[in-house]
Design a protein around this motif. Structure first.
Motif, PDB file in Angstrom:
ATOM      1  N   VAL A 108      -7.507   1.251  13.485  1.00 40.72           N
ATOM      2  CA  VAL A 108      -6.736  -0.502  12.771  1.00 40.72           C
ATOM      3  C   VAL A 108      -6.852  -0.905  13.333  1.00 40.72           C
ATOM      4  CG1 VAL A 108      -4.311  -1.575  12.049  1.00 40.72           C
ATOM      5  CG2 VAL A 108      -5.720   0.503  11.076  1.00 40.72           C
ATOM      6  N   LYS A 109      -8.284  -2.092  13.863  1.00 41.40           N
ATOM      7  CA  LYS A 109      -7.942  -3.241  14.561  1.00 41.40           C
ATOM      8  C   LYS A 109      -6.284  -3.675  14.807  1.00 41.40           C
ATOM      9  CE  LYS A 109     -12.665  -4.630  13.694  1.00 41.40           C
ATOM     10  NZ  LYS A 109     -13.606  -5.333  12.962  1.00 41.40           N
ATOM     11  N   ASP A 110      -6.281  -4.381  16.600  1.00 43.17           N
ATOM     12  CA  ASP A 110      -5.310  -4.820  16.601  1.00 43.17           C
ATOM     13  C   ASP A 110      -4.476  -6.394  15.973  1.00 43.17           C
ATOM     14  OD1 ASP A 110      -5.310  -3.074  18.720  1.00 43.17           O
ATOM     15  OD2 ASP A 110      -5.933  -4.744  20.603  1.00 43.17           O
ATOM     16  N   ALA A 111      -5.960  -7.030  15.704  1.00 45.72           N
ATOM     17  CA  ALA A 111      -5.711  -8.084  14.702  1.00 45.72           C
ATOM     18  C   ALA A 111      -5.313  -8.162  13.038  1.00 45.72           C
ATOM     19  CB  ALA A 111      -7.196  -8.949  15.039  1.00 45.72           C
ATOM     20  N   ASP A 112      -5.394  -6.863  12.688  1.00 46.73           N
ATOM     21  CA  ASP A 112      -5.223  -6.454  11.422  1.00 46.73           C
ATOM     22  C   ASP A 112      -4.006  -5.361  11.761  1.00 46.73           C
ATOM     23  OD1 ASP A 112      -7.556  -6.915  10.986  1.00 46.73           O
ATOM     24  OD2 ASP A 112      -8.314  -5.153  10.901  1.00 46.73           O
ATOM     25  N   PHE A 113      -3.104  -5.535  12.957  1.00 50.30           N
ATOM     26  CA  PHE A 113      -1.752  -5.397  12.214  1.00 50.30           C
ATOM     27  C   PHE A 113      -0.779  -5.723  11.305  1.00 50.30           C
ATOM     28  CE2 PHE A 113       2.608  -4.594  13.850  1.00 50.30           C
ATOM     29  CZ  PHE A 113       3.492  -3.431  13.344  1.00 50.30           C
ATOM     30  N   ASP A 114      -0.450  -5.364  10.451  1.00 50.64           N
ATOM     31  CA  ASP A 114       0.663  -5.454   9.788  1.00 50.64           C
ATOM     32  C   ASP A 114       2.425  -5.490   9.705  1.00 50.64           C
ATOM     33  OD1 ASP A 114       1.818  -6.709   7.470  1.00 50.64           O
ATOM     34  OD2 ASP A 114       0.517  -5.744   5.970  1.00 50.64           O
ATOM     35  N   ALA A 115       3.157  -6.257   9.772  1.00 49.06           N
ATOM     36  CA  ALA A 115       4.096  -6.846   9.974  1.00 49.06           C
ATOM     37  C   ALA A 115       5.136  -6.760   8.853  1.00 49.06           C
ATOM     38  CB  ALA A 115       4.657  -8.310  10.073  1.00 49.06           C
ATOM     39  N   ARG A 116       4.606  -5.941   7.646  1.00 48.96           N
ATOM     40  CA  ARG A 116       5.160  -5.478   6.607  1.00 48.96           C
ATOM     41  C   ARG A 116       5.672  -3.852   7.079  1.00 48.96           C
ATOM     42  NH1 ARG A 116       1.833  -4.278   1.973  1.00 48.96           N
ATOM     43  NH2 ARG A 116       0.822  -4.152   3.218  1.00 48.96           N
ATOM     44  N   TYR A 117       5.423  -3.490   8.082  1.00 54.79           N
ATOM     45  CA  TYR A 117       5.161  -2.083   8.537  1.00 54.79           C
ATOM     46  C   TYR A 117       6.766  -1.335   9.088  1.00 54.79           C
ATOM     47  CZ  TYR A 117       4.820   2.756  11.909  1.00 54.79           C
ATOM     48  OH  TYR A 117       4.366   3.361  12.541  1.00 54.79           O
ATOM     49  N   TRP A 118       7.179  -2.926   9.671  1.00 60.17           N
ATOM     50  CA  TRP A 118       8.533  -3.123  10.182  1.00 60.17           C
ATOM     51  C   TRP A 118       9.455  -2.966   8.859  1.00 60.17           C
ATOM     52  CZ3 TRP A 118       9.302  -0.715  14.307  1.00 60.17           C
ATOM     53  CH2 TRP A 118       7.620  -0.200  15.454  1.00 60.17           C
ATOM     54  N   GLU A 119       9.235  -3.276   8.099  1.00 61.97           N
ATOM     55  CA  GLU A 119       9.836  -3.198   6.640  1.00 61.97           C
ATOM     56  C   GLU A 119      10.655  -1.976   5.788  1.00 61.97           C
ATOM     57  OE1 GLU A 119       8.544  -5.880   4.290  1.00 61.97           O
ATOM     58  OE2 GLU A 119       8.420  -7.533   5.448  1.00 61.97           O
ATOM     59  N   VAL A 120       9.045  -1.343   5.968  1.00 61.30           N
ATOM     60  CA  VAL A 120       8.781   0.015   5.569  1.00 61.30           C
ATOM     61  C   VAL A 120      10.208   0.865   6.985  1.00 61.30           C
ATOM     62  CG1 VAL A 120       7.250  -0.300   3.680  1.00 61.30           C
ATOM     63  CG2 VAL A 120       6.857   0.781   6.377  1.00 61.30           C
ATOM     64  N   ILE A 121       9.607   0.828   8.287  1.00 58.57           N
ATOM     65  CA  ILE A 121      10.051   1.707   8.677  1.00 58.57           C
ATOM     66  C   ILE A 121      12.043   1.497   8.853  1.00 58.57           C
ATOM     67  CG2 ILE A 121      11.232   2.270  11.482  1.00 58.57           C
ATOM     68  CD1 ILE A 121       8.588   3.545   9.915  1.00 58.57           C
ATOM     69  N   ALA A 122      12.112  -0.175   8.504  1.00 57.43           N
ATOM     70  CA  ALA A 122      13.858  -0.023   8.256  1.00 57.43           C
ATOM     71  C   ALA A 122      14.136   0.794   6.954  1.00 57.43           C
ATOM     72  CB  ALA A 122      14.375  -1.630   8.346  1.00 57.43           C
ATOM     73  N   ARG A 123      13.432   0.437   6.267  1.00 58.43           N
ATOM     74  CA  ARG A 123      13.831   1.001   4.946  1.00 58.43           C
ATOM     75  C   ARG A 123      14.198   2.780   5.374  1.00 58.43           C
ATOM     76  NH1 ARG A 123       9.591   0.031  -0.083  1.00 58.43           N
ATOM     77  NH2 ARG A 123      11.089   1.311  -1.236  1.00 58.43           N
ATOM     78  N   ARG A 124      13.402   3.174   5.715  1.00 57.41           N
ATOM     79  CA  ARG A 124      12.773   4.532   5.992  1.00 57.41           C
ATOM     80  C   ARG A 124      14.191   5.160   7.081  1.00 57.41           C
ATOM     81  NH1 ARG A 124      13.916   9.899   5.825  1.00 57.41           N
ATOM     82  NH2 ARG A 124      12.862  11.240   6.080  1.00 57.41           N
ATOM     83  N   GLU A 125      14.197   4.384   7.760  1.00 54.12           N
ATOM     84  CA  GLU A 125      16.051   4.359   9.200  1.00 54.12           C
ATOM     85  C   GLU A 125      17.068   4.706   8.125  1.00 54.12           C
ATOM     86  OE1 GLU A 125      15.452   2.156  13.207  1.00 54.12           O
ATOM     87  OE2 GLU A 125      15.102   0.897  11.795  1.00 54.12           O
ATOM     88  N   GLN A 126      17.035   3.946   6.532  1.00 56.94           N
ATOM     89  CA  GLN A 126      18.411   4.221   6.626  1.00 56.94           C
ATOM     90  C   GLN A 126      17.915   5.141   5.434  1.00 56.94           C
ATOM     91  OE1 GLN A 126      21.122   2.462   6.455  1.00 56.94           O
ATOM     92  NE2 GLN A 126      19.937   1.105   7.894  1.00 56.94           N
ATOM     93  N   ARG A 127      17.758   6.409   5.731  1.00 51.77           N
ATOM     94  CA  ARG A 127      17.756   7.609   4.825  1.00 51.77           C
ATOM     95  C   ARG A 127      16.462   7.767   3.747  1.00 51.77           C
ATOM     96  NH1 ARG A 127      19.770  11.377   8.909  1.00 51.77           N
ATOM     97  NH2 ARG A 127      18.841  12.841   7.731  1.00 51.77           N
ATOM     98  N   GLU A 128      15.652   6.569   3.298  1.00 55.28           N
ATOM     99  CA  GLU A 128      15.632   6.078   2.018  1.00 55.28           C
ATOM    100  C   GLU A 128      13.672   7.036   2.189  1.00 55.28           C
ATOM    101  OE1 GLU A 128      12.413   3.064  -0.781  1.00 55.28           O
ATOM    102  OE2 GLU A 128      14.386   2.565   0.803  1.00 55.28           O
ATOM    103  N   PRO A 129      14.239   8.086   1.040  1.00 54.71           N
ATOM    104  CA  PRO A 129      13.450   9.115   1.403  1.00 54.71           C
ATOM    105  C   PRO A 129      11.518   8.312   1.547  1.00 54.71           C
ATOM    106  CG  PRO A 129      14.453   9.541  -0.444  1.00 54.71           C
ATOM    107  CD  PRO A 129      14.994   8.050   0.342  1.00 54.71           C
ATOM    108  N   LEU A 130      10.560   8.719   2.090  1.00 59.57           N
ATOM    109  CA  LEU A 130       9.493   8.859   2.542  1.00 59.57           C
ATOM    110  C   LEU A 130       9.104   8.509   0.751  1.00 59.57           C
ATOM    111  CD1 LEU A 130       6.906   8.397   4.794  1.00 59.57           C
ATOM    112  CD2 LEU A 130       7.115  10.653   3.560  1.00 59.57           C
ATOM    113  N   GLN A 131       8.612   9.321   0.033  1.00 64.57           N
ATOM    114  CA  GLN A 131       8.047   9.703  -0.633  1.00 64.57           C
ATOM    115  C   GLN A 131       8.307   7.806  -2.351  1.00 64.57           C
ATOM    116  OE1 GLN A 131       9.681  12.393   0.619  1.00 64.57           O
ATOM    117  NE2 GLN A 131       8.127  13.173   0.902  1.00 64.57           N
ATOM    118  N   HIS A 132       9.635   8.029  -1.761  1.00 66.57           N
ATOM    119  CA  HIS A 132      10.149   6.305  -2.456  1.00 66.57           C
ATOM    120  C   HIS A 132       9.445   5.198  -1.980  1.00 66.57           C
ATOM    121  CE1 HIS A 132      14.392   8.323  -4.640  1.00 66.57           C
ATOM    122  NE2 HIS A 132      12.806   8.926  -5.404  1.00 66.57           N
ATOM    123  N   ILE A 133       9.435   5.641  -0.583  1.00 67.55           N
ATOM    124  CA  ILE A 133       8.674   3.847  -0.163  1.00 67.55           C
ATOM    125  C   ILE A 133       7.488   3.272  -0.518  1.00 67.55           C
ATOM    126  CG2 ILE A 133       8.352   2.824   2.024  1.00 67.55           C
ATOM    127  CD1 ILE A 133      10.255   4.365   3.111  1.00 67.55           C
TER     128      ILE A 133
END
Length: 293
Positions: free
Chosen positions: A57-82
């Protein structure tokens, strides 16, 4: 310019991989059991690649949505639900709210069952999966025992929505209903009965992981004060369905090792009742054979 191996310039570290490292630390701080694997799986999900391809994955292609799903997982939402997917043996399943997420521990249960069926002198073995949930067990058996006839039952309508999606186009016959009364037309004809039923004692509710307690359906988790209420009922169902010499396989909690085989007693028509460990050498499932006349 600094030279790398073979005179080539060293590859720059991907922005994405650096973000994965930060996400791993965040998930670890949140108490997630597998922070690195989850951080990588979520990165792969967001960027539409496989985990092993994250370096591409190229640097320019980094998707900020990554931090949205990380925040959901931090709240212990199952990985598979995400991600909406769960991996089980050779399968990729659709899962989400309302259905129990299949666990790696159950793969060893299915592995034993597959070996048992293959060892039978039966051309087209008949298999019944009780409390099928997402359909993981039934589908794995249908895939890995090609000439088998596989039947599955699930009571929950919410779980059935996912099971229907997963079994569509396969030869698994799926029905909605009570596992205790399922498939009366198969009485005495089944070669293998298998189940991953609810088995958590009610008193353990507050001691289980948030991913399980807050997201998996209660119907798939709890079964009376000692967790064995449904297994006691399934013992009679399995006896009704199986032919003489047929085998039952039932998953249970690692703390219930030694208890479940006693439910499948000689006095109730069973033979060779035994407990078996999972890949971590913890008691995980019990098996028994319906005694010959």
């Amino acid at each position: 310019m600094q030279q790398g191996i073979g005179g080539r310039p060293p590859s720059p570290r991907s922005v994405l991989l650096a973000e994965v490292a930060q996400a791993t630390q965040r998930l670890a701080d949140a108490g997630v059991d597998s922070p690195r694997a989850d951080a990588e799986e979520l990165a792969a999900f967001v960027h539409g690649v496989k985990r092993g391809e994250l370096h591409s994955v190229k640097d320019a292609d980094f998707d900020a949505r990554y931090w949205e799903v990380i925040a959901r997982r931090e709240q212990r939402e199952p990985l598979q639900h995400i991600t909406g997917r769960a991996y089980f043996r050779y399968l990729e399943l659709q899962v989400g709210p309302g259905v129990f997420v299949p666990r790696p521990e159950t793969e060893s249960v299915v592995g034993w069952a597959i070996d048992a069926v293959r060892a039978m002198d039966v051309v087209e073995p008949c298999i019944v999966d009780l409390c099928t949930g997402s359909g993981a067990i039934a589908l794995a058996l249908a895939q890995e025992v090609p000439r088998s006839r596989v039947y599955a039952v699930e009571l929950s309508e919410d779980a059935m929505k996912w099971a229907r999606k997963n079994v569509e186009g396969t030869r698994v016959e799926l029905r909605q209903g009570d596992a205790l009364t399922a498939f009366p037309e198969l009485d005495g004809q089944v070669d293998l009965v298998i189940s991953n039923p609810p088995y958590i004692p009610l008193a353990e509710r507050e001691n289980i992981a948030p991913e399980v307690r807050d997201y998996d359906p209660e119907m798939a988790l709890f079964s009376g004060e000692d967790g064995l209420d449904l297994i006691r009922g399934l013992e009679r169902t399995a006896y009704r369905l199986l032919r003489p010499g047929g085998v039952v396989v039932v998953e249970h909690a690692d703390t219930q090792g030694g208890q479940v085989p006693w439910i499948f007693s000689e006095e109730r028509g069973w033979a060779d009742a035994a407990d078996h460990p999972d890949l971590n050498n913890r008691p995980r499932f019990a098996t028994a054979r319906k005694a010959l006349p």
